[in-house]
Design an enzyme around this catalytic site. Structure first.
Site, short mmCIF file in Angstrom:
data_model
loop_
_atom_site.label_atom_id
_atom_site.label_comp_id
_atom_site.label_asym_id
_atom_site.label_seq_id
_atom_site.Cartn_x
_atom_site.Cartn_y
_atom_site.Cartn_z
N HIS A 1 -24.82 -44.23 18.46
CA HIS A 1 -24.22 -45.48 18.00
C HIS A 1 -22.76 -45.54 18.44
O HIS A 1 -21.85 -45.18 17.69
CB HIS A 1 -24.32 -45.59 16.47
CG HIS A 1 -25.70 -45.81 15.97
ND1 HIS A 1 -26.14 -47.03 15.50
CD2 HIS A 1 -26.77 -44.98 15.90
CE1 HIS A 1 -27.42 -46.94 15.14
NE2 HIS A 1 -27.81 -45.70 15.37
N GLY B 1 -36.85 -51.68 16.81
CA GLY B 1 -37.54 -52.08 15.59
C GLY B 1 -38.11 -53.47 15.75
O GLY B 1 -38.67 -53.80 16.80
N GLY C 1 -36.36 -56.37 15.69
CA GLY C 1 -35.42 -57.38 16.13
C GLY C 1 -35.04 -57.25 17.59
O GLY C 1 -35.63 -56.49 18.35
N LYS D 1 -8.39 -20.97 33.64
CA LYS D 1 -9.27 -20.10 34.44
C LYS D 1 -9.02 -20.38 35.92
O LYS D 1 -9.06 -21.53 36.37
CB LYS D 1 -10.74 -20.38 34.10
CG LYS D 1 -11.70 -19.45 34.83
CD LYS D 1 -13.15 -19.78 34.46
CE LYS D 1 -14.10 -18.79 35.12
NZ LYS D 1 -14.02 -18.83 36.60
N ASP E 1 0.84 -1.20 0.00
CA ASP E 1 0.00 0.00 0.00
C ASP E 1 0.87 1.25 0.00
O ASP E 1 1.61 1.50 0.97
CB ASP E 1 -0.92 0.01 1.22
CG ASP E 1 -1.95 -1.11 1.18
OD1 ASP E 1 -2.57 -1.28 0.11
OD2 ASP E 1 -2.13 -1.81 2.19
N ASP F 1 -32.06 -60.13 13.17
CA ASP F 1 -32.86 -59.34 12.25
C ASP F 1 -33.78 -60.27 11.47
O ASP F 1 -33.33 -60.96 10.54
CB ASP F 1 -31.94 -58.56 11.31
CG ASP F 1 -32.70 -57.61 10.41
OD1 ASP F 1 -33.92 -57.48 10.59
OD2 ASP F 1 -32.07 -57.01 9.52
N ASP G 1 -26.65 -61.33 12.51
CA ASP G 1 -25.66 -60.33 12.08
C ASP G 1 -24.53 -60.24 13.12
O ASP G 1 -24.72 -59.73 14.22
CB ASP G 1 -26.35 -58.97 11.94
CG ASP G 1 -25.43 -57.90 11.39
OD1 ASP G 1 -24.24 -58.22 11.16
OD2 ASP G 1 -25.88 -56.77 11.19
N ARG H 1 -34.67 -44.23 18.61
CA ARG H 1 -34.50 -44.63 17.22
C ARG H 1 -35.30 -43.70 16.32
O ARG H 1 -36.39 -43.24 16.69
CB ARG H 1 -34.95 -46.08 16.98
CG ARG H 1 -34.28 -47.12 17.85
CD ARG H 1 -32.75 -47.08 17.82
NE ARG H 1 -32.17 -47.21 16.49
CZ ARG H 1 -31.83 -48.38 15.93
NH1 ARG H 1 -32.03 -49.52 16.59
NH2 ARG H 1 -31.29 -48.42 14.73
#
Length: 854
Positions: free
Chosen positions: A654, A709, A711, A239, A47, A674, A765, A782
């Site tokens: 989860h 759900g 299961g 602090k 500048d 499931d 599963d 859920r």
């Protein structure tokens, strides 16, 4: 006239945020001055500023000046600058006009050649001579009528050209710019950006006359935030849990004043004597009592004051407001701290009762986490380049480890004549509102010291006003609202009352009228990229506190109903659900990275899966680094963190299945049952029991929960040992259990997830048993119709008639409060290594039996 010329300059800048001068220097009446400032903004440029008619006429030279007459450097005309800008060197904050670092690269005197400066500017052909430290000789600024494409330019562009004279250098286009040292301070750009080194020597303005020190400077205060600010332009300090104090030293005498200006010098005679050995100055800091471990102890500070035994207290100092006859408040914080450190270093015997507060330039989140682990109050974050500004602004913030508050005592209660609790409040607008009762933290000594003070404040009427004020009864003794107390508490209830408040001590350093409600901002601010672009705008609702977290838009519907009741489940209900079940839920997520499914516009809108932390994540959520991934993961280690999850519309949790704080060690195995199409739920119940029985034969203990759900999940907790199996071994073991079930009953079970194999069977599963695999946490909501919850069960409940839909956000808090489900979960952890060994032995036994039969 000068004021009008600076209108454009001033309208572009917020002088409460930037240290650039607003204009004050006058024309010298002698030789005209020029400066060239190296400016590292969006793009590096230089500048050029020429003094004329009380201002600096200014151009941004995009590539900097060149001594080669063949070079024609583009110079974009910008707004006039005030003359005192010629002494400016420092950092313009990001977000401000021209944000970046400014260095005084050259300065000196200039004069027009051939015609007056006014005529040269009007003609668009300004010839002038420079006499600076880098630039000398004749130059010209030529105004361009068109830009380089031939079009008329919207900006006023000029060309800066070096005239051929004894100072010209052919082919020396860039060498001139290679140096990186300020002509005013000797500092490099990096030192200026960091606030290091000495300030620039004045050129436009004469050295200022010594400033008269004020008797007292009202202190700068912190704004409460939920998380430390990020960015390289912030410093972070621990602090301290003590009394804010200002030391004024003049002529070998020191005075100590509280944040309200009260003179407490006589109370801290040892610190007064230590300060008196320093040169004239005003120093800001905090007087603290330290426990045997070196940590601040507010109770010990109270005791020291009560017993007038203050010689071992320590004055932690963090800011220097005046020194050497100079008002330092306009300087950047880094420069003030540098001078403070130097002042203490030069003091006799280093003044042991005065300690300089070190700071950290990065890692506010990490520092807060460390402070919390050390049971400290929290951290203070300060903008590095900001001036010292009285009052509460945005350049100082504080993030606390635990909920603490200053309150005003409005009454006390007794039982059969014995002290029981304090009634406390805060000022909110014109009202003194009741925020709850403080019933713990009172030993006999505290009560004995407190009672005379309470009786001095006796009043016939209640001081509380507004809604929620307690009603008079025979156990309540009203007080004039003048005593300030500091409390520690577990959070806020939905109606603004403190939860589990404990008394820490009286605060005589703060007037009761200044005690206002401290409400941190929402736990997370939605930032670009963290919310789907198609998300609908949120409904506006009044924020509500849950566990100390402000829940914005509390009436936003996240589920259309719960359990078929037809009433929307709101964001506030989710937060209060987490508050109700948090003590039960927390041990199952604590110490484990946790992914969150978020639904900013409810389950009917777009949802997304958040694994990593984002900018603006709440400080109530831990950030953990996992090997193999540079981005930090989220972790919930405090019950208040659940409210922070609700604030960002986190509807599912989860967590990883690792051992707490050991991501590479399996901590539990999960078997997800499931069912495929047309499989009755009774078959799922039978499958869960079979998994339980098989695990039991292998020495493991199984627990069951609904998935929210159709299961069920069977979980077995694992004990850690020196022979911890790794994740591949854990996954192989889980696969073996499921494979054995599928082999023994191929018509009922399948371990292949292909849809064509699923009808009429239950998919076992085992794939959730991997290092980074997750499953819904126990009691996690859920994102499904009915607002169902993954409900922990007793095995006696796992029987025909079990209805997973009966467990939802509105029913579960009361049910889990009286449930014995999973009561022995922690004691049921068993070593996986032994189970693996047992399974192998069982395999060989079966093989031997088969061979014998053959």
């Amino acid at each position: 006239m000068v004021t009008n010329k600076l209108t454009a300059y001033r309208t572009k800048r917020d002088f409460t945020q930037t240290l650039e001068p607003s204009g004050g220097a006058e024309q010298s009446g002698e030789r005209r001055r020029f400066v060239i400032q190296k400016h590292d903004a969006t793009r590096l440029h230089y500048d050029l500023r020429l003094e004329l008619d009380g201002v600096f006429k200014s151009w941004a030279v995009t590539r900097g000046p060149s001594l080669d007459p063949h070079d024609k450097r583009l110079a974009v005309e910008v707004e006039d600058h005030p003359l005192d800008y010629g002494d400016f060197e420092g950092t313009i904050p990001k977000g401000q006009y021209g944000g970046g670092t400014v260095q005084l690269w050259d300065r000196g005197f200039w004069s027009p050649e051939g015609m007056s400066a006014e005529d040269g500017l009007a003609k668009g052909d300004l010839k002038f001579r420079l006499d600076g430290e880098h630039l000398h000789g004749s130059w010209v600024l030529v105004r361009m009528k068109h830009d380089r494409t031939g079009k008329t330019s919207k900006r006023v562009n000029w060309l800066l050209i070096k005239h051929r004279d004894e100072f010209a250098r052919d082919g020396d286009a860039e060498a001139l710019l290679a140096g990186d040292r300020s002509v005013a301070s000797g500092r490099a750009m990096a030192d200026i950006a960091a606030g290091r080194g000495r300030k620039p020597k004045p050129f436009v303005q004469t050295d200022p006359k010594p400033s008269a020190m004020p008797d007292f400077v009202a202190p700068q205060l912190c704004r409460v935030v939920d998380r430390p600010p990020g960015g390289a332009d912030w410093l972070h300090e621990i602090k301290f849990d003590g009394y804010r104090m200002q030391a004024r030293i003049e002529g070998g005498k020191a005075r100590l004043r509280t944040r309200a200006g009260l003179d407490w010098t006589e109370r801290f005679s040892a610190i007064e004597a230590a300060c008196a050995t320093l040169p004239d100055a005003i120093i800001d800091g905090e007087i603290v009592a330290l426990d045997s471990g070196g940590s601040p102890d507010f109770a010990a500070l109270q005791a020291a004051l009560s017993e007038k035994d203050t010689d071992r207290l320590v004055f932690f100092v963090f800011d220097l407001l005046f020194a050497d006859g100079e008002d330092l408040r306009p300087l950047p914080l880094t420069e003030r701290k540098h001078r403070l450190q130097a002042l203490l270093a030069a003091a006799p015997n280093k003044v042991k009762l005065l300690r300089y507060v070190e700071h950290f330039e990065t890692g506010g989140d990490a520092l807060l986490k460390s402070a919390c682990r050390l049971s400290l109050e929290g951290i203070v974050s300060k903008r590095a380049g900001a001036p010292y500004q009285t009052g509460r602004g945005d350049t100082w913030t504080k993030a606390k480890c635990r909920a603490g508050h200053e309150v005003v005592i409005g009454g006390w209660t007794d039982t059969a004549g014995r002290f029981r609790s304090l009634l406390v409040g805060v000022h909110r607008g014109d009202h003194f509102v009741h925020v709850g009762r403080v019933g713990t933290g009172f030993g006999q000594d505290k009560v004995a010291a407190l009672m005379p003070r309470l009786k001095e404040m006796t009043s016939k009427t209640s001081p509380f006003t507004g809604k929620g004020a307690p009603r008079s009864d025979s156990t309540i003794h009203w007080l004039r609202p003048e005593l300030v107390a500091e409390i520690e508490f577990a959070g806020w209830t939905g109606d603004g009352q403190v939860r589990q408040a404990a008394f820490k001590g009286l605060r005589e350093d703060k007037p009761a009228a200044e005690v206002m409600a401290e409400t941190p901002p929402p736990a997370e601010v939605e930032l670009a990229g963290t919310r789907p672009a198609t998300a609908k705008p949120a409904r506006v609702g009044k924020p509500t506190l849950v566990m100390g977290v402000s829940i914005s838009h509390p009436d936003k519907a996240l589920w259309p109903e719960a359990g078929g009741d037809g009433k929307p489940v709101t964001k506030l209900e989710l937060a209060r659900y987490f508050e109700a079940v948090g003590a039960w839920l927390l041990p199952h997520v604590k110490g484990r990275p946790c992914s969150i499914i978020r639904a900013p516009d409810g389950i009917g809108g777009e949802t997304f899966f958040q694994r990593h932390a984002t900018a603006g994540s709440s400080s109530l959520l831990e950030l953990v680094t996992i090997s193999g991934d540079r981005k930090p993961y989220l972790q919930i280690d405090r019950i208040e963190g659940l409210a922070a999850v609700a604030q960002i519309a986190g509807i599912e949790l989860h967590p990883w299945n690792c051992a707490p704080d050991q991501p590479d060690v399996p901590g539990r195995l999960i078997f997800d049952l499931d069912p495929g199409p047309d499989v009755p739920f009774t078959a799922v119940i039978d499958a869960a029991k079979e998994v339980r029985d098989r695990l039991q034969k292998l020495g493991l203990v199984g627990f069951c929960k609904t998935t929210g759900g159709k299961g069920l999940h069977v979980i077995t907790p694992l004990a850690t040992s020196k022979q911890n199996p790794d994740w591949p071994e854990a996954k192989a073991f889980a696969e073996g259990v499921c494979a054995a079930m599928a082999r023994d009953a191929p018509g009922r079970y399948v371990i292949n997830m292909a849809k064509k194999l699923r009808p009429g069977r239950i998919f076992l599963d085992y794939l959730r048993n991997d290092r980074m695999a997750t499953a819904a946490a126990p009691l996690s909501p859920r994102g499904r119709p009915g607002a169902t919850v993954s409900m922990p069960l007793l095995w006696s409940q796992v029987k025909p008639g079990l209805d997973p839909m009966a467990y939802h956000l509105r029913s579960v808090p009361a049910l889990i409060a009286h449930s014995e489900a999973w009561a022995d979960y922690g004691e049921s952890a068993r070593p996986l290594a032994e189970a693996i060994a047992t399974s192998k032995q069982s395999f060989f036994e079966k093989k031997d039996q088969k061979t014998s039969t053959d």
